[in-house]
Motif scaffolding. Structure first.
Motif, mmCIF file in Angstrom:
data_model
loop_
_atom_site.group_PDB
_atom_site.id
_atom_site.type_symbol
_atom_site.label_atom_id
_atom_site.label_comp_id
_atom_site.label_asym_id
_atom_site.label_seq_id
_atom_site.Cartn_x
_atom_site.Cartn_y
_atom_site.Cartn_z
ATOM 1 N N GLU A 45 -5.039 14.634 0.963
ATOM 2 C CA GLU A 45 -5.530 14.829 0.003
ATOM 3 C C GLU A 45 -5.134 13.999 -1.441
ATOM 4 O O GLU A 45 -3.617 14.635 -1.786
ATOM 5 N N GLY A 46 -5.071 12.948 -2.111
ATOM 6 C CA GLY A 46 -4.191 12.045 -2.895
ATOM 7 C C GLY A 46 -4.356 10.788 -3.397
ATOM 8 O O GLY A 46 -6.080 10.802 -3.204
ATOM 9 N N GLU A 47 -3.900 9.956 -3.962
ATOM 10 C CA GLU A 47 -4.046 8.769 -4.342
ATOM 11 C C GLU A 47 -3.447 7.808 -3.282
ATOM 12 O O GLU A 47 -2.559 8.155 -3.176
ATOM 13 N N ILE A 48 -4.004 6.792 -3.180
ATOM 14 C CA ILE A 48 -3.797 5.593 -2.156
ATOM 15 C C ILE A 48 -3.591 4.267 -3.510
ATOM 16 O O ILE A 48 -4.819 5.060 -4.241
ATOM 17 N N ARG A 49 -2.977 3.656 -3.316
ATOM 18 C CA ARG A 49 -2.151 2.928 -4.761
ATOM 19 C C ARG A 49 -1.956 1.196 -3.676
ATOM 20 O O ARG A 49 -1.209 1.476 -2.678
ATOM 21 N N ILE A 50 -2.606 0.309 -3.617
ATOM 22 C CA ILE A 50 -3.037 -0.701 -3.146
ATOM 23 C C ILE A 50 -2.621 -1.980 -4.555
ATOM 24 O O ILE A 50 -3.332 -2.256 -5.298
ATOM 25 N N SER A 51 -1.609 -2.776 -4.870
ATOM 26 C CA SER A 51 -1.270 -3.146 -4.383
ATOM 27 C C SER A 51 -0.909 -5.005 -4.254
ATOM 28 O O SER A 51 -0.592 -5.142 -3.582
ATOM 29 N N GLY A 52 -2.168 -5.234 -5.504
ATOM 30 C CA GLY A 52 -2.343 -7.069 -4.942
ATOM 31 C C GLY A 52 -2.022 -7.749 -5.966
ATOM 32 O O GLY A 52 -1.612 -7.902 -6.936
ATOM 33 N N GLU A 53 -2.760 -9.171 -6.116
ATOM 34 C CA GLU A 53 -2.737 -10.366 -7.012
ATOM 35 C C GLU A 53 -3.347 -10.074 -8.586
ATOM 36 O O GLU A 53 -4.496 -10.096 -7.704
ATOM 37 N N GLY A 54 -2.937 -10.050 -8.932
ATOM 38 C CA GLY A 54 -4.183 -9.475 -10.244
ATOM 39 C C GLY A 54 -3.864 -7.900 -10.565
ATOM 40 O O GLY A 54 -2.772 -7.629 -10.892
ATOM 41 N N ALA A 55 -5.078 -7.135 -10.490
ATOM 42 C CA ALA A 55 -4.691 -5.527 -10.560
ATOM 43 C C ALA A 55 -4.431 -5.085 -9.308
ATOM 44 O O ALA A 55 -4.361 -4.795 -8.659
ATOM 45 N N ASP A 56 -4.831 -3.768 -9.754
ATOM 46 C CA ASP A 56 -3.560 -2.713 -8.653
ATOM 47 C C ASP A 56 -4.846 -1.968 -8.328
ATOM 48 O O ASP A 56 -6.088 -1.872 -9.700
ATOM 49 N N VAL A 107 0.811 -0.972 0.018
ATOM 50 C CA VAL A 107 -0.089 0.016 -0.179
ATOM 51 C C VAL A 107 1.528 1.207 -0.513
ATOM 52 O O VAL A 107 1.469 0.930 1.168
ATOM 53 N N VAL A 108 0.438 2.113 -0.950
ATOM 54 C CA VAL A 108 1.520 3.152 -0.887
ATOM 55 C C VAL A 108 0.373 4.275 -0.945
ATOM 56 O O VAL A 108 -0.820 4.856 -1.094
ATOM 57 N N ALA A 109 0.850 5.378 0.101
ATOM 58 C CA ALA A 109 -0.102 6.549 0.633
ATOM 59 C C ALA A 109 1.069 7.570 1.020
ATOM 60 O O ALA A 109 1.933 7.532 1.370
ATOM 61 N N ARG A 110 -0.096 9.198 0.518
ATOM 62 C CA ARG A 110 0.502 10.048 0.747
ATOM 63 C C ARG A 110 -0.057 10.805 2.307
ATOM 64 O O ARG A 110 -1.357 11.035 2.698
ATOM 65 N N THR A 111 1.637 10.788 3.208
ATOM 66 C CA THR A 111 0.967 11.554 4.479
ATOM 67 C C THR A 111 1.783 12.558 4.307
ATOM 68 O O THR A 111 2.023 13.676 3.788
ATOM 69 N N THR A 112 0.875 13.335 5.607
ATOM 70 C CA THR A 112 1.203 14.916 6.087
ATOM 71 C C THR A 112 2.958 15.085 6.263
ATOM 72 O O THR A 112 3.021 15.719 5.937
#
Length: 89
Positions: free
Chosen positions: A46-57, A22-27
Motif C-alpha cells: 500500500e502506498g504511492e506510485i510515482r510516474i514521471s513523464g514529459e510535462g506533469a508527474d 516509475v517509483v513504487a514500494r515493493t515488499t
C-alpha cells in the motif's frame, strides 16, 4: 527511449502513457524503474506510485498489487488505485 506504463485497478484502466521513470514500494523496499530496466515481477505494498513523464508527474495511491517490467513496458495491477490531484489523468 521511454517506458510504456499502464496502471490498472480491478475494475478499470486508471492511467496509461509514456514515462521516463516509475517509483513504487515493493515488499523489499522502494524501487525505481528507468528505460532499459531488467525484467522484473514485484509485489507492491500500500502506498504511492510515482510516474514521471514529459510535462506533469502522476501520483497514484494503491492498496497493494503487482508490478511487471519487460522490454520497457511497466504494468501495475492493483485492487484499487486512485490518481491524486494535480496529475494529468
Amino acid at each position: 527511449m521511454a517506458l510504456a506504463v499502464e496502471l490498472v485497478a480491478a475494475d478499470r484502466r486508471v492511467w496509461d502513457g509514456d514515462a521516463s521513470r516509475v517509483v513504487a514500494r515493493t515488499t523489499d523496499g522502494e524501487i525505481g524503474i528507468l528505460p532499459g530496466h531488467a525484467p522484473l515481477l514485484g509485489v507492491l505494498v500500500e502506498g504511492e506510485i510515482r510516474i514521471s513523464g514529459e510535462g506533469a508527474d502522476v501520483v497514484a495511491t494503491i492498496d497493494g498489487g503487482f508490478l511487471s517490467v519487460d522490454h520497457d513496458r511497466v504494468t501495475i495491477v492493483a485492487e484499487t488505485a486512485r490518481v491524486g490531484a494535480g496529475s494529468e489523468n
